[in-house]
Design a protein around this motif. Structure first.
Motif, PDB file in Angstrom:
ATOM      1  N   ALA A   1      45.661   6.577  47.508  1.00 21.16           N
ATOM      2  CA  ALA A   1      46.001   5.191  47.182  1.00 21.16           C
ATOM      3  C   ALA A   1      46.565   4.467  48.397  1.00 21.16           C
ATOM      4  O   ALA A   1      46.233   3.301  48.648  1.00 21.16           O
ATOM      5  CB  ALA A   1      46.995   5.150  46.030  1.00 21.16           C
ATOM      6  N   GLU A   2      47.401   5.135  49.164  1.00 18.74           N
ATOM      7  CA  GLU A   2      47.973   4.533  50.367  1.00 18.74           C
ATOM      8  C   GLU A   2      46.891   4.256  51.400  1.00 18.74           C
ATOM      9  O   GLU A   2      46.861   3.200  52.025  1.00 18.74           O
ATOM     10  CB  GLU A   2      49.052   5.468  50.942  1.00 18.74           C
ATOM     11  N   ARG A   3      45.991   5.188  51.581  1.00 17.23           N
ATOM     12  CA  ARG A   3      44.887   5.020  52.534  1.00 17.23           C
ATOM     13  C   ARG A   3      44.012   3.833  52.163  1.00 17.23           C
ATOM     14  O   ARG A   3      43.698   2.981  52.996  1.00 17.23           O
ATOM     15  CB  ARG A   3      44.051   6.308  52.566  1.00 17.23           C
ATOM     16  N   VAL A   4      43.647   3.743  50.895  1.00 14.15           N
ATOM     17  CA  VAL A   4      42.804   2.640  50.434  1.00 14.15           C
ATOM     18  C   VAL A   4      43.538   1.309  50.575  1.00 14.15           C
ATOM     19  O   VAL A   4      42.973   0.320  51.034  1.00 14.15           O
ATOM     20  CB  VAL A   4      42.336   2.888  48.982  1.00 14.15           C
ATOM     21  N   LYS A   5      44.811   1.281  50.218  1.00 17.84           N
ATOM     22  CA  LYS A   5      45.605   0.056  50.343  1.00 17.84           C
ATOM     23  C   LYS A   5      45.624  -0.438  51.786  1.00 17.84           C
ATOM     24  O   LYS A   5      45.417  -1.625  52.054  1.00 17.84           O
ATOM     25  CB  LYS A   5      47.034   0.302  49.859  1.00 17.84           C
TER      26      LYS A   5
ATOM     27  N   LEU B   1      46.817  -4.311  36.938  1.00 19.69           N
ATOM     28  CA  LEU B   1      47.837  -3.350  36.529  1.00 19.69           C
ATOM     29  C   LEU B   1      47.378  -1.901  36.657  1.00 19.69           C
ATOM     30  O   LEU B   1      48.184  -1.015  36.926  1.00 19.69           O
ATOM     31  CB  LEU B   1      48.259  -3.625  35.078  1.00 19.69           C
ATOM     32  N   LEU B   2      46.085  -1.657  36.523  1.00 21.15           N
ATOM     33  CA  LEU B   2      45.592  -0.285  36.556  1.00 21.15           C
ATOM     34  C   LEU B   2      45.924   0.416  37.879  1.00 21.15           C
ATOM     35  O   LEU B   2      46.323   1.575  37.894  1.00 21.15           O
ATOM     36  CB  LEU B   2      44.085  -0.246  36.302  1.00 21.15           C
ATOM     37  N   SER B   3      45.791  -0.295  38.982  1.00 27.36           N
ATOM     38  CA  SER B   3      46.029   0.319  40.290  1.00 27.36           C
ATOM     39  C   SER B   3      47.446   0.882  40.430  1.00 27.36           C
ATOM     40  O   SER B   3      47.614   2.048  40.784  1.00 27.36           O
ATOM     41  CB  SER B   3      45.721  -0.684  41.398  1.00 27.36           C
ATOM     42  N   PRO B   4      48.506   0.104  40.160  1.00 25.44           N
ATOM     43  CA  PRO B   4      49.836   0.709  40.278  1.00 25.44           C
ATOM     44  C   PRO B   4      50.103   1.776  39.223  1.00 25.44           C
ATOM     45  O   PRO B   4      50.831   2.736  39.494  1.00 25.44           O
ATOM     46  CB  PRO B   4      50.802  -0.467  40.140  1.00 25.44           C
ATOM     47  N   LEU B   5      49.519   1.620  38.029  1.00 26.84           N
ATOM     48  CA  LEU B   5      49.716   2.660  37.018  1.00 26.84           C
ATOM     49  C   LEU B   5      49.101   3.977  37.461  1.00 26.84           C
ATOM     50  O   LEU B   5      49.689   5.042  37.275  1.00 26.84           O
ATOM     51  CB  LEU B   5      49.122   2.242  35.671  1.00 26.84           C
ATOM     52  N   VAL B   6      47.932   3.898  38.073  1.00 30.06           N
ATOM     53  CA  VAL B   6      47.229   5.103  38.504  1.00 30.06           C
ATOM     54  C   VAL B   6      47.890   5.723  39.732  1.00 30.06           C
ATOM     55  O   VAL B   6      47.937   6.942  39.866  1.00 30.06           O
ATOM     56  CB  VAL B   6      45.739   4.787  38.780  1.00 30.06           C
TER      57      VAL B   6
END
Length: 183
Positions: A76-80, A22-27
């Motif tokens: 976040a998009e780059r890492v994803k 959950l932390l990833s989408p919250l951040v």
């Protein structure tokens, strides 16, 4: 089934297992959406104050808001993209390697211009089409009408932005000049 999967997760990991990751989408998603909608309101107020209203304001302000959200969401998009593409095994591994090899800005913001163009096109097309649909529907559209307007707007925006999405993803999936091992 969904219920079977939920039971399995709770059985193995407890109720907290339902919130794993959950932390990833919250951040990443919460600040992105907040910035986009806050920026859209800000740009609309400025446009309206300068006599720009209607469809033109919806397109311009949506595009500007979409471009603005990339300021906080590009890392976040780059890492994803890199994790989904198999370049790195986890977001943590990707961030560590990118920052060490290329620095925070160069490593995490690669492809920001392409992402900004993609988001500007999608949001400009979406908010422009949405506004036009609401004007056509009148003052009190029912659920079905709102649903149809949202579907049409989303489809139109996605078709318009897909070529830019392909370019953005390829740029962001390139690890750059640094030699890296697959992890």
């Amino acid at each position: 089934s969904v219920l079977g999967t939920l039971r399995e997760v709770v059985g193995k990991h407890g109720v907290l297992g339902l919130y794993r990751g959950l932390l990833s989408p919250l951040v990443s998603e919460v600040p992105r959406r907040a910035l986009k909608f806050g920026a859209n309101g800000f740009y609309k107020a400025r446009a309206n104050g300068n006599g720009i209203t209607g469809d033109l304001a919806n397109v311009m302000c949506g595009a500007a808001a979409g471009a603005s959200e990339t300021l906080v969401h590009t890392p976040a998009e780059r890492v994803k993209i890199l994790v989904q593409g198999g370049t790195f095994s986890s977001p943590t591994a990707a961030v560590k390697e990118l920052v060490v090899a290329d620095g925070a800005v160069r490593g995490l913001y690669r492809g920001m211009g392409a992402y900004m163009a993609r988001q500007a096109v999608w949001n400009g097309a979406f908010f422009g089409c949405l506004g036009a649909g609401k004007e056509i529907a009148g003052d009190s559209p029912n659920f079905g009408t709102n649903f149809a307007i949202g579907m049409a707007s989303g489809c139109f925006a996605t078709v318009m932005n897909n070529p830019l999405d392909v370019a953005k993803t390829r740029i962001q999936n390139d690890v750059g000049g640094s030699e890296r091992r697959r992890r």
